[in-house]
Scaffold this active site. Structure first.
Site: not given
Ligand code: AMP
Length: 283
Positions: A34, A37
């Site tokens: 989203h 990311h």
């Molecule tokens: P995930 O796929 O949930 O493991 O997230 C992958 C990366 O995206 C991680 O470093 C998360 O902290 C980052 N991330 C997910 N959502 C957000 C957001 N709303 N704002 C900033 N970074 C995000």
């Protein structure tokens, strides 16, 4: 945009780029991409010649098998979103066997106690899984810089510890939390909220903002008691934890010290959906 599933193919590409002295940035994700990311990918592309976006649902970081089973798999959509960015990106989407071999197991890490706080208390073994997969990705990709969201602030600090402990030459860059216009931190889990819950969900960030305001004049205990009270009477949300902690050690504080950065962290259940958020309180 290239899509690579095979780690030896990726290692070959990395070797060529290293030879040319190109800067490689890594954005590790579990897919279901989203805007949050994508903000990391854009930040990486602004300072790196190539951005590797890994898309891998890491089995060893889930403490509940059902959570893993229910994790959204949207690879085609993710690839389309990345393609639209029109940046120099390689997607790395290995299978679990490709990354782990036949033993899909987490290594055990000690991160000076950071792993035992908050998420570490409520998601058993979670950070061993995170440390294991990120170490593997760093070994394969050898990025110059790796980008992690402050949305998962404890994870970001864990990765900083991983670098400190292993001495891997990767610069870790924390990226700001991407929020919806309502203030709700963007998450793939937001899609699972009912309409009512979604309308109410900005309450979580509003509470953090108020905690920040109170931090100037009230003690950590007073603020925590106030938050607990706010959630006790809330019809939709169940508070799992609220903590005010030192931003580096993530230890809960009793008394504020001048010159130390602090953050507030929150985890809330909205029905079955678990949401986390955090905010810097002073620096
Ligand atoms: P995930 O796929 O949930 O493991 O997230 C992958 C990366 O995206 C991680 O470093 C998360 O902290 C980052 N991330 C997910 N959502 C957000 C957001 N709303 N704002 C900033 N970074 C995000």
């Amino acid at each position: 945009m290239q899509i690579i599933k095979d780690k030896s193919q990726l290692k070959g590409l990395v070797a060529t780029l290293k030879h040319r002295k190109s800067t490689i940035g890594l954005v590790p994700t579990m897919g279901a991409l989203h805007e949050g990311h994508l903000s990391l990918v854009r930040q990486a592309a602004s300072v790196c010649e190539l951005v590797v976006v890994s898309i891998f649902i890491n089995p060893t970081q889930f403490d509940k098998p059902l959570d893993l089973q229910n994790y959204p798999q949207t690879l085609d959509k993710d690839i389309a979103l990345l393609q639209e960015l029109d940046l120099n990106i390689v997607v790395f989407s290995p299978t679990a066997t490709e990354l782990y071999g036949n033993k899909i197991e987490a290594e055990h890490f000690e991160f000076d106690g950071v792993e035992l706080e908050m998420e570490g208390k409520y998601r058993f073994g979670h950070f061993d899984g995170v440390g294991t997969v990120v170490k593997k990705l760093f070994e394969i990709i050898q990025p110059d810089k790796a980008f992690f969201g402050e949305k998962d602030f404890q994870q970001l600090q864990i990765i900083r510890k991983l670098i400190e402990k292993t001495g891997m030459p990767v610069e870790i860059i924390g990226c700001p939390i991407y929020r919806e216009s309502s203030g709700l931190a963007r998450s793939s889990r937001n899609e699972r909220l009912s309409d009512d819950m979604r309308q109410e969900a900005p309450f979580i960030y509003q509470s953090l903002l108020q905690a920040k305001e109170k931090f100037g004049t009230e003690s950590a205990k007073q603020i925590s008691d106030w938050i607990e009270q706010e959630f006790k009477t809330h019809p939709f949300f169940k508070l799992e934890y609220f903590e005010i902690a030192d931003s580096d050690s993530l230890k809960t504080i009793e008394n504020k010290q001048l010159g130390t950065p602090y953050r507030a962290f929150i985890a809330v259940y909205a029905g079955e959906v678990r949401l986390i958020d955090n905010i810097a309180l002073n620096y």
